[in-house]
Design an enzyme around this catalytic site. Structure first.
Site, PDB file in Angstrom:
ATOM      1  N   SER A   1       0.825  -1.219   0.000  1.00 52.98           N
ATOM      2  CA  SER A   1       0.000   0.000   0.000  1.00 52.98           C
ATOM      3  C   SER A   1       0.857   1.266   0.000  1.00 52.98           C
ATOM      4  O   SER A   1       0.820   2.067   0.941  1.00 52.98           O
ATOM      5  CB  SER A   1      -0.931  -0.023   1.210  1.00 52.98           C
TER       6      SER A   1
ATOM      7  N   THR B   1       0.854   4.198  -1.597  1.00 51.59           N
ATOM      8  CA  THR B   1       0.234   5.519  -1.487  1.00 51.59           C
ATOM      9  C   THR B   1      -0.294   5.768  -0.084  1.00 51.59           C
ATOM     10  O   THR B   1      -0.207   6.895   0.426  1.00 51.59           O
ATOM     11  CB  THR B   1      -0.884   5.662  -2.531  1.00 51.59           C
ATOM     12  N   ASP B   2      -0.834   4.749   0.566  1.00 58.75           N
ATOM     13  CA  ASP B   2      -1.325   4.914   1.932  1.00 58.75           C
ATOM     14  C   ASP B   2      -0.192   5.353   2.862  1.00 58.75           C
ATOM     15  O   ASP B   2      -0.368   6.255   3.695  1.00 58.75           O
ATOM     16  CB  ASP B   2      -1.923   3.599   2.440  1.00 58.75           C
ATOM     17  N   TYR B   3       0.953   4.706   2.739  1.00 59.22           N
ATOM     18  CA  TYR B   3       2.070   5.043   3.622  1.00 59.22           C
ATOM     19  C   TYR B   3       2.642   6.426   3.302  1.00 59.22           C
ATOM     20  O   TYR B   3       3.004   7.182   4.213  1.00 59.22           O
ATOM     21  CB  TYR B   3       3.155   3.968   3.535  1.00 59.22           C
TER      22      TYR B   3
ATOM     23  N   GLY C   1       0.383   8.823   4.854  1.00 59.69           N
ATOM     24  CA  GLY C   1       0.578   8.892   6.294  1.00 59.69           C
ATOM     25  C   GLY C   1       1.676   9.867   6.686  1.00 59.69           C
ATOM     26  O   GLY C   1       1.577  10.560   7.714  1.00 59.69           O
TER      27      GLY C   1
END
Length: 397
Positions: A165, A167-169, A172
């Site tokens: 993931s 893009t999620d990280y 964040g």
């Protein structure tokens, strides 16, 4: 030892990866993070693999340094508790679809009336505005929307999504960056106050694409898929050594290429008009890479690495996680640390990044069990044990 964010209180009303990863980073550096979860079920990332004996193995690293409070925001009393918490916290982070908190009666317009100093960070797939604002947003589709997936893979095959993931990280990190930036503005200026911060998943990757924007704007070029730094520097790529290992090499400047040419005993390339500058090498990229590929393929990995390191050429072995666990650099930097787990005994998680000289971060607590901190969090904002017991019976918590 004091931590940079000691005394900062964060309310984490988010789920899965992007926003929770951001609040975990804040927690690593001392913020007091209360994670709000659905009663009986918890954060959906508790049910995401890998697992061992039904224990979610990614949960300890993703939610360390947090307290768990269960709260049903579909109930009026749950909403009242959230409002009371918001009154005492500095930052609230959420990642519901736009309009959800407003529907529950706890939108930013309501919460800022309760606490004008509150910073609300809102994460969604496509942002709080625009025609796509209500579209379901997850990291992998957002990566495709950002333009990144179009570039990933080989020219003769379909586009490839990142295998985790990504893009999620990345998002964040923007969450943590936004939090401390808004906090600084609030506290360092006489007229500082709380504010709402709007982060779209896809934008956090697109922001890194200035080369793509410039290229299309000025040259009308649509960059196509390539398995490396195509169009940036030459030579570069992934190469195989004589003993079957893979390495990644890049020469992003003429200076580093000059070092490589000397290491290969190919100083003739430094004056050859086909190779003497990066611009010329890019025009002859296939031929340049072929020369480097043949040279690397004639070397064993350790001999190659030692030689190119001595010349200051940027190169790295392609590391598996097994390689990483044994690597001396990872050990020296404490990039992997061991923490105690209530059921697994001990578990390894990523270490603290970045490393502060005077106020370092730390892992003060393992990720909490569901609702583990209900009593302490609620008593801190004035509820009695009897009221908390009633909340439990009414499934408010």
């Amino acid at each position: 030892m004091k931590t940079p964010l000691e005394g900062v209180k964060v309310l984490d009303v988010s789920t899965m990866i992007a926003a929770p990863y951001g609040t975990a980073l804040l927690g690593d550096f001392g913020a007091d993070v209360v994670k709000v979860e659905i009663p009986g079920r918890g954060d959906t990332s508790r049910s995401v693999g890998p697992f061992k004996d039904d224990e979610p193995l990614r949960w300890p690293g993703l939610s360390r340094n947090k307290k768990s409070l269960t709260l049903d925001l579909h109930q009026e009393e749950g909403v009242n508790i959230l409002k009371k918490l918001a009154a005492t916290h500095d930052i609230l982070v959420e990642n519901f679809r736009p309009g959800t908190l407003e529907k529950w009666g706890v939108g930013y317009d309501v919460l800022k009336e309760i606490n004008p100093n509150l910073i609300m960070i809102r994460v969604s797939g496509y942002g709080q505005t625009g025609p796509y604002k209500e579209k379901a947003g997850f990291g992998t589709p957002a990566t495709a929307f950002s333009g990144y997936t179009y570039l990933q893979g080989f020219t003769d095959r379909h586009p490839v999504s990142p295998p985790f993931s990504l893009t999620d990280y990345i998002c964040g990190i923007y969450v943590a960056f936004a939090a401390v930036t808004a906090l600084y503005h609030r506290d360092a200026h006489e007229d500082g106050e709380g504010q709402m911060v709007d982060i779209a998943l896809y934008e956090t990757v697109f922001r890194m694409m200035e080369f793509l924007v410039a290229e299309y704007d000025q040259l009308q070029k649509v960059r196509e898929r390539a398995p490396g730094l195509a169009g940036h520097s030459s030579p570069s790529g992934t190469f195989q050594t004589k003993d079957g290992h893979w390495v990644v090499l890049v020469t992003s400047t003429d200076t580093t290429f000059n070092r490589l040419a000397k290491a290969m005993d190919r100083e003739d390339m430094l004056t050859d008009p086909r190779y003497h500058t990066n611009a010329r090498r890019l025009e002859n990229n296939d031929e340049t890479n072929a020369i480097v590929e043949a040279w690397i393929h004639a070397q064993d990995r350790e001999v190659l690495l030692e030689k190119l390191d001595s010349y200051g050429v940027p190169i790295s072995p392609v590391m598996s996680i097994a390689d990483i666990f044994e690597n001396e650099q990872y050990k020296a930097r404490e990039n992997i640390v061991e923490v105690k787990h209530p059921r697994l005994g001990a578990i390894k998680v990523p270490g603290i990044v970045p490393k502060f000289e005077k106020t370092p971060g730390s892992i003060r607590s393992i990720a909490p069990d569901l609702g583990e901190n209900n009593e302490s969090v609620l008593m801190e904002i004035g509820y009695s044990k009897e009221e908390i017991e009633q909340f439990l019976q009414d499934h408010v918590i």
